[in-house]
Scaffold this motif. Structure first.
Motif, mmCIF file in Angstrom:
data_model
loop_
_atom_site.group_PDB
_atom_site.id
_atom_site.type_symbol
_atom_site.label_atom_id
_atom_site.label_comp_id
_atom_site.label_asym_id
_atom_site.label_seq_id
_atom_site.Cartn_x
_atom_site.Cartn_y
_atom_site.Cartn_z
ATOM 1 N N GLN A 23 -7.665 3.100 6.459
ATOM 2 C CA GLN A 23 -6.627 3.641 7.338
ATOM 3 C C GLN A 23 -7.093 4.929 8.010
ATOM 4 N N LEU A 76 -6.305 0.609 -3.527
ATOM 5 C CA LEU A 76 -5.582 1.679 -2.834
ATOM 6 C C LEU A 76 -6.544 2.667 -2.193
ATOM 7 N N THR A 77 -7.614 3.031 -2.919
ATOM 8 C CA THR A 77 -8.607 3.952 -2.367
ATOM 9 C C THR A 77 -9.284 3.357 -1.138
ATOM 10 N N ARG A 82 0.835 -1.202 0.000
ATOM 11 C CA ARG A 82 0.000 0.000 0.000
ATOM 12 C C ARG A 82 0.870 1.253 0.000
ATOM 13 N N GLU A 83 1.912 1.265 0.836
ATOM 14 C CA GLU A 83 2.780 2.439 0.897
ATOM 15 C C GLU A 83 3.599 2.589 -0.376
ATOM 16 N N THR A 127 -4.185 13.094 -0.265
ATOM 17 C CA THR A 127 -4.064 11.646 -0.442
ATOM 18 C C THR A 127 -5.338 11.009 -0.979
ATOM 19 N N LEU A 128 -6.434 11.123 -0.240
ATOM 20 C CA LEU A 128 -7.686 10.499 -0.667
ATOM 21 C C LEU A 128 -8.283 11.173 -1.902
ATOM 22 N N TYR A 130 -3.482 14.709 4.722
ATOM 23 C CA TYR A 130 -4.902 14.442 4.482
ATOM 24 C C TYR A 130 -5.547 15.237 3.346
ATOM 25 N N THR A 158 -6.445 9.985 -5.110
ATOM 26 C CA THR A 158 -6.748 8.615 -5.516
ATOM 27 C C THR A 158 -8.111 8.540 -6.203
ATOM 28 N N THR A 192 1.231 4.132 -2.934
ATOM 29 C CA THR A 192 1.036 5.558 -2.645
ATOM 30 C C THR A 192 2.237 6.374 -3.090
ATOM 31 N N SER A 236 -6.902 3.398 1.780
ATOM 32 C CA SER A 236 -6.736 4.748 2.330
ATOM 33 C C SER A 236 -7.914 5.132 3.217
#
Length: 727
Positions: free
Chosen positions: A590, A583-584, A299-300, A529-530, A526, A533, A303, A587
């Motif tokens: 998390q 990935l979305t 995942r990282e 990131t989201l 924040y 994606t 990203t 995220s």
């Protein structure tokens, strides 16, 4: 249009017009059907505006050279994250083993999506707003979301450039101002500043001298005037670099993109000559293969690939929109992606060579301090001299000798060993102290440079490199804002750019108050990131599932002169959307599982403490995410219910002799036949694609109009089923 074209020659002659519409279409500029002077609905537009629209393709700026364009893309994609995030992730996630998932994801996600953005920008020759309006009007909000994310990122990213400018000017001193703790004199007594004594000189300088940081995000503490001035300088530099568009930013890229490589090469040579550099590099590339099975590592890695290439920001699309139609963007995508990867590995070598040197210095310091403790215990008979191996010499104590002595004392004094307060002083422990972001650049690296010979020189070079890395990324970020807005709303370029910089500086004052570093953390973690994606997965879906992967591949074949590998077809159609969806989801999970927080510097403790964001900060955080993605559903709803025009309700073909127009509905049968049969796609290259509306996957071209009298375009004329890309 070339001066010797048939249409241009006709405009300067008095001959009677006899050419067919097929000839006109073959040589005339592509037409924006929305704003044509005459159309089937009988709408009349302002003539001056039509002239501007017709000449827009010719007036669009272009790169002076291919090298300038490549450097611009490299400068945008290669940024601070390559220097201070990739090495941290590499160390944290298995060393050399981390390179495997990173490379795999670079190939199946990074390069295909990077190629996709380059291709749509070059094909449609517009910024992100115009591109996604063209591909799928209902998803036109993607471009607006990209602009908002670029704004959020630019606001705090330039603050980091401001920090680098502050350290750059402070580097012109010997010794460096962060090399020693300040001394406070009280009469005849001189004592070391307590906060510095508890932490370290470089840590104290960063938190107290540079940031003058407050204890929490709730304590504003007012503006830090030093950083306010540095932020003003940073925005002034960015403004001057982008005010003329690519005419100014392209020239800046020659220096800002190439200089960091010069500095990295110098640091690598210098770093490899340092004592302990090999220890750092070996620690870095010793693979921990079990880490490859951890989903968090993948995942990282995904990203990092995602952000390293600048996907979703709009900067990639903006830069490629200034290219010629026949530019080989397929080669560009692979080249820039692997240069980005090479830069990350090069920066990792430099970082760990320097950190290996620093680890050896700190380990030697640990050995000396603990040896003094042991000597004290020997002199007070707490420890017996019999515990010290006979070959140990305290005046030349090595790490190996100390380790041997430490094990003997721990074995004999097992019950009371903790009371002695001795540290193991293992080099491995120092190497495992992973740092990232500002901690790496402004604390760990600055501390290592204090031990370099000619330390001010290396400090000046290092922070000048950070300024250039940041500047290259900021130019791309600003292009992601200015290019689509200028293309869409036709605002004056210079005035809009200057206004953007002034507005961003004023809003950026939020980040240069004493609690500003905590807001930088919030925005960095924040705000992008989201939303990014979501933006990229919708870009992928818009092209591969709505516009149509086959249609897109066909247009790429005509644009590039060769057919891209089928590999891209399957990546765009299936693999990349699936990976981006995972990935979305990861995220979002998390974000829900890990409560958002930040590391606060507590002055009284001279240490960091992890704090959760208060409710009002959480409200800001959620607002940032919502604002970034809001244009996507808003534009979709407005166009779904026809509350906002998508510009596809009219269609005409215009042709100038002076300002005389000829409507496509007057086509004669022989003209139609000639048009369909006489021209091959290769003979009629179009400098820009014609406008089309979204008709769904597998749909026919917009020019294939219904023969029903009350069809979509209100015309009973039916063109043959010719792909639009061939017109």
């Amino acid at each position: 249009m070339p001066k010797n074209s048939k249409v241009t020659q006709r405009e300067h002659s008095n001959e009677h017009v006899t050419e067919s519409v097929a000839d006109l279409l073959a040589h005339e500029e592509p037409v924006d059907y929305k704003h044509s002077v005459l159309n089937m609905a009988g709408e009349t537009q302002d003539k001056q505006k039509d002239v501007e629209e017709d000449l827009e393709a010719e007036d669009r700026p272009a790169w002076n050279s291919k090298l300038q364009y490549i450097l611009a893309q490299i400068g945008f994609s290669v940024g601070l994250g390559n220097v201070w995030r990739f090495p941290y992730l590499c160390q944290k996630n298995g060393g050399g083993a981390y390179l495997v998932p990173y490379l795999v994801l670079l190939i199946i996600i990074g390069i295909p999506l990077f190629f996709l953005e380059l291709a749509v920008g070059q094909r449609i020759r517009r910024g992100s707003i115009g591109v996604w309006h063209y591909v799928c009007p209902r998803l036109g909000g993607i471009g607006f979301s990209s602009c908002i994310v670029c704004l959020f990122v630019g606001l705090y990213y330039n603050v980091i450039i401001g920090w680098s400018i502050f350290y750059f000017f402070k580097s012109f001193q010997y010794p460096l101002p962060w090399s020693e703790c300040p001394i406070i004199r009280n009469g005849t007594t001189a004592v070391v500043e307590e906060e510095c004594d508890k932490s370290s000189a470089t840590t104290y300088f960063w938190y107290r001298e540079a940031l003058d940081i407050s204890n929490s995000i709730s304590e504003s503490g007012g503006l830090n005037w030093k950083m306010t001035l540095c932020l003003l300088v940073a925005w002034s530099i960015v403004g001057m670099a982008v005010v003329k568009g690519i005419q100014s930013s392209g020239k800046v890229m020659y220096f800002s993109s190439l200089f960091p490589y010069v500095v990295l090469a110098c640091f690598l040579v210098r770093g490899l000559l340092l004592r302990g550099a090999v220890d750092g590099i070996l620690h870095m590339f010793t693979p921990k293969l079990d880490k490859m099975l951890d989903p968090q590592v993948w995942r990282e890695a995904a990203t990092q690939v995602f952000f390293a290439l600048g996907l979703g920001f709009g900067g990639v699309i903006a830069f490629s929109s200034y290219n010629k139609q026949d530019n080989n963007c397929h080669f560009d995508a692979a080249l820039v992606s692997f240069i980005n990867f090479f830069t990350s590995v090069l920066a990792t070598l430099v970082v760990f060579a320097v950190l290996g040197f620093k680890a050896n210095i700190m380990n030697e310091k640990c050995v000396v301090e603990n040896a003094e403790k042991i000597l004290g215990y020997l002199n007070t008979n707490v420890l017996s001299h019999d515990l010290i191996p006979p070959h140990v010499n305290f005046s030349h104590l090595t790490a190996h000798d100390y380790s041997e002595m430490y094990k003997v004392i721990m074995t004999v004094k097992e019950d009371r060993f903790k009371e002695l307060g001795l540290d193991p002083c293992l080099l491995e422990d120092e190497l495992n102290k992973s740092v990232q972001g500002t901690g790496l650049a402004f604390i760990a690296f600055t501390e290592a440079m204090t031990h370099f010979p000619a330390s001010p020189f290396w400090s000046v070079m290092f922070f000048l490199m950070l300024i250039n890395l940041g500047l290259g990324s900021m130019i791309g970020t600003m292009a992601g804002i200015t290019t689509p807005i200028i293309d869409t709303f036709k605002v004056p370029k210079e005035m809009f750019t200057v206004g953007c910089c002034i507005f961003a500086f004023l809003v950026g004052l939020l980040f240069v108050q004493r609690s500003g570093n905590y807001f930088v953390t919030m925005f960095d973690d924040y705000s992008a990131t989201l939303p990014l994606t979501v933006i990229v997965i919708l870009e992928n879906i818009a092209v591969s599932w709505i516009y149509g992967t086959k249609k897109f591949m066909q247009e790429l074949t005509e644009m590039l002169g060769f057919r891209p590998y089928q590999f891209y077809f399957y990546m765009w159609k299936y693999v990349s959307p699936l990976c981006m969806a995972v990935l979305t989801t990861a995220s979002i999970i998390q974000l829900g599982v890990t409560p958002p927080g930040y590391s606060a510097w507590i002055k009284e403790e001279a240490a960091e403490r992890y704090l959760y964001f208060p409710n009002w900060a959480m409200a800001i955080l959620i607002t940032l995410i919502v604002l970034a993605v809001l244009p996507i559903p808003v534009v979709f709803i407005l166009r779904q219910f026809h509350l906002l025009s998508d510009g596809s309700n009219t269609l005409s073909v215009s042709y100038k002799k002076g300002r005389m127009m000829k409507d496509i509905s007057n086509l004669e049968e022989n003209d139609e036949t000639r048009f369909i049969l006489s021209k091959m796609p290769s003979e009629t290259p179009s400098p820009m694609p014609t406008h089309r509306s979204y008709l769904g996957p597998g749909s026919t071209s917009p020019l294939e109009m219904s023969s029903a009298p009350n069809g979509r375009y209100g015309s009973g004329y039916l063109l043959a089923s010719t792909p639009e890309s061939e017109l």
